[in-house]
Motif scaffolding. Structure first.
Motif, PDB file in Angstrom:
ATOM      1  N   PRO A 146     -39.687 -20.189  18.951  1.00  0.00           N
ATOM      2  CA  PRO A 146     -40.969 -19.485  19.137  1.00  0.00           C
ATOM      3  C   PRO A 146     -40.970 -18.461  20.272  1.00  0.00           C
ATOM      4  O   PRO A 146     -41.722 -17.491  20.231  1.00  0.00           O
ATOM      5  CB  PRO A 146     -41.966 -20.608  19.438  1.00  0.00           C
ATOM      6  N   THR A 147     -40.138 -18.612  21.300  1.00  0.00           N
ATOM      7  CA  THR A 147     -40.239 -17.763  22.497  1.00  0.00           C
ATOM      8  C   THR A 147     -40.184 -16.264  22.207  1.00  0.00           C
ATOM      9  O   THR A 147     -40.964 -15.500  22.775  1.00  0.00           O
ATOM     10  CB  THR A 147     -39.159 -18.171  23.526  1.00  0.00           C
ATOM     11  N   PRO A 148     -39.269 -15.759  21.343  1.00  0.00           N
ATOM     12  CA  PRO A 148     -39.156 -14.294  21.226  1.00  0.00           C
ATOM     13  C   PRO A 148     -40.161 -13.609  20.303  1.00  0.00           C
ATOM     14  O   PRO A 148     -40.060 -12.383  20.124  1.00  0.00           O
ATOM     15  CB  PRO A 148     -37.728 -14.095  20.687  1.00  0.00           C
ATOM     16  N   VAL A 187     -28.247 -14.750  17.250  1.00  0.00           N
ATOM     17  CA  VAL A 187     -27.228 -15.463  18.030  1.00  0.00           C
ATOM     18  C   VAL A 187     -26.962 -16.831  17.423  1.00  0.00           C
ATOM     19  O   VAL A 187     -25.912 -17.429  17.675  1.00  0.00           O
ATOM     20  CB  VAL A 187     -27.601 -15.597  19.524  1.00  0.00           C
ATOM     21  N   ASP A 188     -27.909 -17.328  16.633  1.00  0.00           N
ATOM     22  CA  ASP A 188     -27.668 -18.603  15.946  1.00  0.00           C
ATOM     23  C   ASP A 188     -28.636 -18.745  14.770  1.00  0.00           C
ATOM     24  O   ASP A 188     -29.665 -18.081  14.711  1.00  0.00           O
ATOM     25  CB  ASP A 188     -27.823 -19.799  16.894  1.00  0.00           C
ATOM     26  N   GLU A 189     -28.260 -19.615  13.847  1.00  0.00           N
ATOM     27  CA  GLU A 189     -29.112 -19.892  12.692  1.00  0.00           C
ATOM     28  C   GLU A 189     -29.068 -21.379  12.357  1.00  0.00           C
ATOM     29  O   GLU A 189     -28.029 -22.041  12.511  1.00  0.00           O
ATOM     30  CB  GLU A 189     -28.650 -19.061  11.483  1.00  0.00           C
ATOM     31  N   ARG A 190     -30.230 -21.869  11.959  1.00  0.00           N
ATOM     32  CA  ARG A 190     -30.314 -23.263  11.452  1.00  0.00           C
ATOM     33  C   ARG A 190     -29.952 -23.228   9.967  1.00  0.00           C
ATOM     34  O   ARG A 190     -30.391 -22.328   9.241  1.00  0.00           O
ATOM     35  CB  ARG A 190     -31.726 -23.789  11.635  1.00  0.00           C
ATOM     36  N   TRP A 191     -29.182 -24.227   9.494  1.00  0.00           N
ATOM     37  CA  TRP A 191     -28.716 -24.203   8.090  1.00  0.00           C
ATOM     38  C   TRP A 191     -29.807 -24.717   7.168  1.00  0.00           C
ATOM     39  O   TRP A 191     -29.730 -25.818   6.606  1.00  0.00           O
ATOM     40  CB  TRP A 191     -27.419 -25.001   7.927  1.00  0.00           C
TER      41      TRP A 191
HETATM   42  O1  LIG Z   1     -33.126 -23.841  18.374  1.00  0.00           O
HETATM   43  C1  LIG Z   1     -33.267 -22.840  19.023  1.00  0.00           C
HETATM   44  O2  LIG Z   1     -33.812 -22.921  20.253  1.00  0.00           O
HETATM   45  C2  LIG Z   1     -33.463 -22.015  21.287  1.00  0.00           C
HETATM   46  C3  LIG Z   1     -34.603 -22.061  22.303  1.00  0.00           C
HETATM   47  O3  LIG Z   1     -35.780 -21.583  21.686  1.00  0.00           O
HETATM   48  P1  LIG Z   1     -37.194 -21.595  22.394  1.00  0.00           P
HETATM   49  O4  LIG Z   1     -38.075 -20.699  21.577  1.00  0.00           O
HETATM   50  O5  LIG Z   1     -37.658 -23.006  22.404  1.00  0.00           O
HETATM   51  O6  LIG Z   1     -37.035 -21.042  23.770  1.00  0.00           O
HETATM   52  C4  LIG Z   1     -33.221 -20.623  20.738  1.00  0.00           C
HETATM   53  O7  LIG Z   1     -32.659 -19.833  21.755  1.00  0.00           O
HETATM   54  C5  LIG Z   1     -32.308 -20.666  19.531  1.00  0.00           C
HETATM   55  O8  LIG Z   1     -32.064 -19.366  19.017  1.00  0.00           O
HETATM   56  C6  LIG Z   1     -32.962 -21.500  18.475  1.00  0.00           C
HETATM   57  O9  LIG Z   1     -32.190 -21.570  17.299  1.00  0.00           O
END
Ligand SMILES: O=C1O[C@H](COP(=O)(O)O)[C@@H](O)[C@H](O)[C@H]1O
Length: 232
Positions: free
Chosen positions: A43-45, A67-71
């Motif tokens: 949610p942060t970005p 930078v990452d993805e959930r499957w």
């Molecule tokens: O799972 C994840 O969490 C991190 C942290 O996210 P946040 O919104 O709780 O700060 C995130 O950097 C990453 O991309 C995401 O897949």
């Protein structure tokens, strides 16, 4: 090596971060006719994406990945790709090229090689601007504490761009960019919001064990300055 930028509100932080990223992308377009951007999920970005999507740059020369993805399925509420489509690839940024970290494979272990090839073929490297987030457990991207594959993700001698990841502290198997790709980027940011994330940052800065808190691999390195944008 890091520089800390403090803000009173999330909006002030997101506006400043969007301005910095836009300048990075514009410089890359001026110099190389194309630019690359890697962003985090969670949610942060969201507000950062919404501000960035209004930036006046040639988005059709910008290549965006995660930078990452959930499957999970692309339409699943936890899909980072879904988040990007909803909030970033909109408005002026709708013409940007998006490179997915997901395939039709059943799991990231079976999909990781295809994603590696896709990134090698499509993503301008080094990445011009890369924005990390941080979980309360000290993970960044999907480099998770004590995960079986963490050692592969933080190996600075590796030529892997991505690894598959099975977190012990969060749901869903994942794909993550590796530490060498992250630290080879031209501009590296960490976006943090609120007191809880500030406390986790202080905890990470106070210790050295990367297995306990993988964000330390980014905070304690000497390769490039990490710009930390923190809304208190
Ligand atoms: O799972 C994840 O969490 C991190 C942290 O996210 P946040 O919104 O709780 O700060 C995130 O950097 C990453 O991309 C995401 O897949």
């Amino acid at each position: 090596m890091y520089q800390l930028h403090l803000f009173d509100t999330p909006n002030a932080m997101n506006t400043a971060l969007a301005t910095a990223i836009t300048a990075n992308l514009q410089d890359a377009i001026n110099l190389r006719s194309k630019a690359s951007l890697a962003v985090s999920g969670g949610p942060t970005p969201v507000e950062l994406f919404q501000i960035l999507s209004q930036a006046q740059i040639a988005w059709n020369q910008v290549y965006i990945t995660l930078v990452d993805e959930r499957w999970v399925d692309k339409h699943h509420e936890d899909s980072n790709e879904r988040l990007i489509h909803t909030h970033l690839l909109q408005n002026k940024a709708k013409d940007a090229h998006f490179i997915s970290l997901k395939t039709i494979a059943e799991n990231p272990y079976d999909g990781v090689d295809e994603i590696q090839t896709r990134l090698q073929q499509s993503l301008p490297l080094p990445i011009d601007a890369l924005v990390l987030g941080m979980g309360d457990d000290g993970h960044t991207a999907s480099l998770f504490p004590h995960a079986e594959n963490l050692y592969k993700g933080i190996d600075m001698q590796s030529d892997r761009l991505v690894i598959d990841m099975k977190p012990l502290t969060a749901p869903h198997d994942r794909i993550s960019l590796t530490l060498p790709v992250i630290l080879n980027s031209r501009h590296l940011y960490l976006q943090l919001n609120g007191k809880k994330q500030q406390q986790v940052l202080e905890q990470a800065l106070a210790g050295k064990n990367i297995n306990d808190m993988p964000i330390r691999a980014v905070l304690h390195q000497q390769k490039l300055p990490l710009q930390i944008y923190l809304a208190q």
